[in-house]
Design a protein around this motif. Structure first.
Motif, PDB file in Angstrom:
ATOM      1  N   THR A  83     113.429  44.165 -24.577  1.00 49.48           N
ATOM      2  CA  THR A  83     111.997  44.571 -24.214  1.00 49.48           C
ATOM      3  C   THR A  83     111.876  44.618 -22.652  1.00 49.48           C
ATOM      4  N   ILE A  84     112.729  44.014 -22.074  1.00 56.35           N
ATOM      5  CA  ILE A  84     112.787  43.848 -20.298  1.00 56.35           C
ATOM      6  C   ILE A  84     113.466  45.323 -20.201  1.00 56.35           C
ATOM      7  N   ASN A  85     114.399  46.004 -20.883  1.00 58.14           N
ATOM      8  CA  ASN A  85     114.919  47.003 -20.780  1.00 58.14           C
ATOM      9  C   ASN A  85     113.955  48.178 -20.857  1.00 58.14           C
ATOM     10  N   PHE A  86     113.265  47.999 -21.894  1.00 57.07           N
ATOM     11  CA  PHE A  86     112.123  49.072 -21.920  1.00 57.07           C
ATOM     12  C   PHE A  86     111.419  49.240 -20.608  1.00 57.07           C
ATOM     13  N   ILE A  87     110.970  47.970 -19.933  1.00 56.24           N
ATOM     14  CA  ILE A  87     110.220  48.215 -18.831  1.00 56.24           C
ATOM     15  C   ILE A  87     110.825  48.875 -17.492  1.00 56.24           C
ATOM     16  N   ARG A  88     112.271  48.501 -17.859  1.00 58.38           N
ATOM     17  CA  ARG A  88     113.300  49.131 -16.704  1.00 58.38           C
ATOM     18  C   ARG A  88     113.429  50.579 -16.727  1.00 58.38           C
ATOM     19  N   GLY A  89     113.068  51.079 -17.862  1.00 63.07           N
ATOM     20  CA  GLY A  89     113.129  52.474 -18.073  1.00 63.07           C
ATOM     21  C   GLY A  89     114.701  53.057 -18.711  1.00 63.07           C
ATOM     22  N   VAL A  90     115.322  51.870 -19.183  1.00 71.51           N
ATOM     23  CA  VAL A  90     117.032  52.313 -19.396  1.00 71.51           C
ATOM     24  C   VAL A  90     117.167  52.581 -20.821  1.00 71.51           C
ATOM     25  N   THR A  91     116.069  52.183 -21.718  1.00 71.02           N
ATOM     26  CA  THR A  91     116.355  52.423 -23.184  1.00 71.02           C
ATOM     27  C   THR A  91     116.125  53.885 -23.636  1.00 71.02           C
ATOM     28  N   GLY A  92     116.561  54.127 -24.949  1.00 72.69           N
ATOM     29  CA  GLY A  92     116.220  55.451 -25.335  1.00 72.69           C
ATOM     30  C   GLY A  92     114.691  55.869 -25.184  1.00 72.69           C
ATOM     31  N   VAL A  93     113.824  54.839 -25.332  1.00 72.11           N
ATOM     32  CA  VAL A  93     112.577  55.318 -25.382  1.00 72.11           C
ATOM     33  C   VAL A  93     112.036  55.450 -23.847  1.00 72.11           C
TER      34      VAL A  93
END
Length: 355
Positions: A88-98
């Motif tokens: 969830t935090i990584n989503f916000i960081r922009g480093v995940t696939g999505v």
């Protein structure tokens, strides 16, 4: 915010007149009839949603619902539960696939903690936690009816905010270890199909783990006996907060006449829930890609939709939506910017015999 029943009653179907006008324009563009295939179908559906021929998509938003599921106690996932909070935090960081794909598409990510089993605080996170995780559906109800309603209302609220911000199209995504089990349970509850037809391996289960997953989901349905004619009952007994939140997004998009994309299995289960609450909601849904999970095809057939892409993806997160934004934009560019035969100074007499 309006009452859920008021929202559901306020949903209207797509505008048939606008769809007719859109088809007329497409049929007069300088190309063979129907030669752009599904792009033309998409453009017509977009016009039916908005009532306009031209539908620019400068403001794209992708709403991700994150929540944990008590059923992970039963070993239905190969991933540890704390992955929900981490990703969830990584989503916000922009480093995940999505995260990467949304940035490529120029879409804004909105990440919602609707039920993560941890106290997390991170800049940009929408804190809408109903409770820390659902209960274990294999032992009883996953949530109360009031919590199920709150989850749906949270999704509607996120759409209302998007509308205020001028959003022109929405995508849906999720994060929640164990949510292929809750999604499968919802599909089985509505269709009556058994686990062998609906349940998939999710994130890399062994054969032994897969058999256990099917057994646990079947057990949850037997214990809870969800009423297929009452979508809120189904959600509260065997669903998840993330699914409820996304279902609210689909309901909200239909109410405010916004196009909205389905991602994979979990988002499709939420779309099915929204459809069961009001079938007209399907008029506003687009299917981004074909999920590898077996239950997905069943849902899409019920909704009467067709996936835009088949890239053998099974990541979830809303990753398919991020790619499909570009397809929706392409459909709009075709109907808006292509020249008609008259504008292109091309005589179309040769078409008379084939029209």
């Amino acid at each position: 915010m309006k009452d859920l029943n008021e929202i559901l009653e306020g949903i209207e179907g797509s505008c048939e007149h606008a769809k007719i006008k859109a088809k007329e324009r497409l049929d007069n563009l300088a190309k063979p009839l129907g030669s752009l295939g599904q792009l033309e179908e998409i453009a017509i559906k977009l016009s039916g949603i908005t009532g306009k021929i031209s539908n620019p998509m400068i403001n794209k938003q992708l709403i991700i619902m994150s929540a944990d599921n008590g059923v992970v106690e039963e070993g239905v996932s190969s991933c540890p539960q704390n992955i929900t909070a981490i990703q969830t935090i990584n989503f916000i960081r922009g480093v995940t696939g999505v995260g990467v794909l949304a940035k490529h598409a120029g879409a804004k990510l909105k990440v919602v903690d609707i039920g993560i089993n941890a106290d997390i605080d991170y800049p940009g996170l929408y804190k809408r936690k109903i409770r820390k995780s659902t209960w274990n559906m294999a032992k009883g109800h996953a949530m109360t009816r009031e919590e199920a309603l709150k989850a749906i209302e949270t999704g509607i609220d996120m759409v209302e905010e998007a509308v205020r911000e001028g959003a022109q199209v929405l995508g849906t995504g999720e994060m929640g270890i164990g949510n292929t089990s809750t999604s499968s349970a919802i599909i089985m509850a509505f269709t009556g199909y058994d686990a062998d037809r609906i349940v998939g391996k999710g994130s890399g289960l062994t054969e032994e783990g897969f058999e256990n997953k099917k057994k646990i989901i079947t057990q949850a349905l037997r214990i809870n006996e969800p009423d297929k004619n009452d979508p809120i009952d189904v959600l509260s007994k065997v669903g998840g907060f993330d699914i409820g939140g996304m279902a609210g997004c689909f309901i909200g998009a239909a109410y405010y006449r916004l196009p909205i994309l389905i991602d994979g299995l979990i988002s499709a289960a939420a779309a099915l829930l929204a459809y069961k609450l009001n079938p007209l909601a399907a008029d506003y849904m687009f299917t981004s890609h074909c999920s590898a999970e077996p239950g997905y095809k069943t849902i899409i057939e019920i909704l009467g939709l067709k996936p835009m892409l088949n890239l053998d993806m099974r990541l979830g997160e809303g990753s398919g939506c991020a790619i499909a934004f570009n397809i929706l934009e392409a459909a709009d560019k075709v109907i808006t910017n292509m020249a008609t035969f008259e504008e292109a100074s091309i005589k179309n007499d040769y078409l008379i015999d084939i029209r």
